[in-house]
Design an enzyme around this catalytic site. Structure first.
Site, short mmCIF file in Angstrom:
data_model
loop_
_atom_site.label_atom_id
_atom_site.label_comp_id
_atom_site.label_asym_id
_atom_site.label_seq_id
_atom_site.Cartn_x
_atom_site.Cartn_y
_atom_site.Cartn_z
N ARG A 253 91.90 61.90 61.63
CA ARG A 253 91.92 61.74 63.10
C ARG A 253 93.23 61.15 63.61
O ARG A 253 93.58 61.35 64.76
CB ARG A 253 90.70 60.94 63.57
CG ARG A 253 89.50 61.83 63.79
CD ARG A 253 88.21 61.06 63.82
NE ARG A 253 87.82 60.67 62.47
CZ ARG A 253 86.87 59.82 62.20
NH1 ARG A 253 86.19 59.25 63.16
NH2 ARG A 253 86.58 59.53 60.94
N GLU B 252 85.39 51.42 54.58
CA GLU B 252 84.14 50.79 55.03
C GLU B 252 82.98 51.48 54.29
O GLU B 252 81.99 50.87 53.95
CB GLU B 252 84.01 50.97 56.55
CG GLU B 252 83.04 50.03 57.22
CD GLU B 252 82.91 50.33 58.72
OE1 GLU B 252 83.58 51.24 59.24
OE2 GLU B 252 82.10 49.64 59.36
#
Ligand code: AMP
Length: 173
Positions: A61, A98
């Site tokens: 992204r 994460e």
């Protein structure tokens, strides 16, 4: 558009892609030309303050924002890609996300010690991705002059310090 209006457009998806993650969907920003232009202009106004020769963006992204800003400011764009995607000699770094782990690479011939680099991504959570980018810039003997992100997760705020490198966090959750 104001930062407050931009924040309202981003959608929170609970438990995606795995249980416990509050996923921030930025597609509504990309789907809205006014919102996307506002985000690019905010990034560009911040970046203009630094004498950057390059923008480095991590897959995937980061690419979307980096390309538009590089075009707008006339600065070269460096893609940090997942392992095995770039031809030629690469610098690489492995790190934890994460959710999961990954390796990022840049080509060895794209940055030199003359380069002053801005790192841009869509979101900072644990900072693993940004730190990996800083590592790749260091391996290239270039200098990082600033870091900018559209979203910053305050849950990990204690990790959002990068020495004396300035950080722009446009929206915080
Ligand atoms: P981190 O390395 O932990 O700072 O994670 C940042 C990278 O992972 C960014 O490139 C994001 O695209 C992605 N990411 C991590 N957590 C989220 C989240 N909660 N929502 C959306 N994207 C995320």
């Amino acid at each position: 558009m104001t930062k407050e209006s931009l924040k309202k457009i981003i959608i929170n998806i609970p438990d995606f892609p795995i249980k416990g993650i509050q996923f921030k969907d930025i597609n509504p920003i990309l789907n809205n030309p006014e919102a996307f232009q506002s985000v690019i202009n905010i990034f560009a106004d911040f970046i203009k303050k630094y004498k950057a020769t390059a923008i480095l963006v991590p897959e995937a992204r980061g690419f979307v924002f980096g390309a538009a800003i590089a075009y707008k400011l006339g600065i070269k764009l460096i893609l940090a890609r997942k392992k095995g995607k770039l031809p030629g000699k690469t610098y690489n770094v492995s790190y934890d996300l994460e959710y999961g782990a990954t390796t990022l690479e840049i080509q060895q011939n794209v940055l030199s010690k003359k380069d002053t680099v801005i790192v841009i991504d869509d979101l900072i959570a644990t900072s693993g991705t940004i730190n990996a980018c800083l590592n790749l810039i260091k391996q290239s003997n270039a200098q990082t002059v600033a870091i900018a992100t559209l979203i910053s997760l305050s849950e990990f705020a204690d990790k959002h310090h990068f020495g004396n490198i300035p950080l722009l966090e446009i929206i915080q959750f």
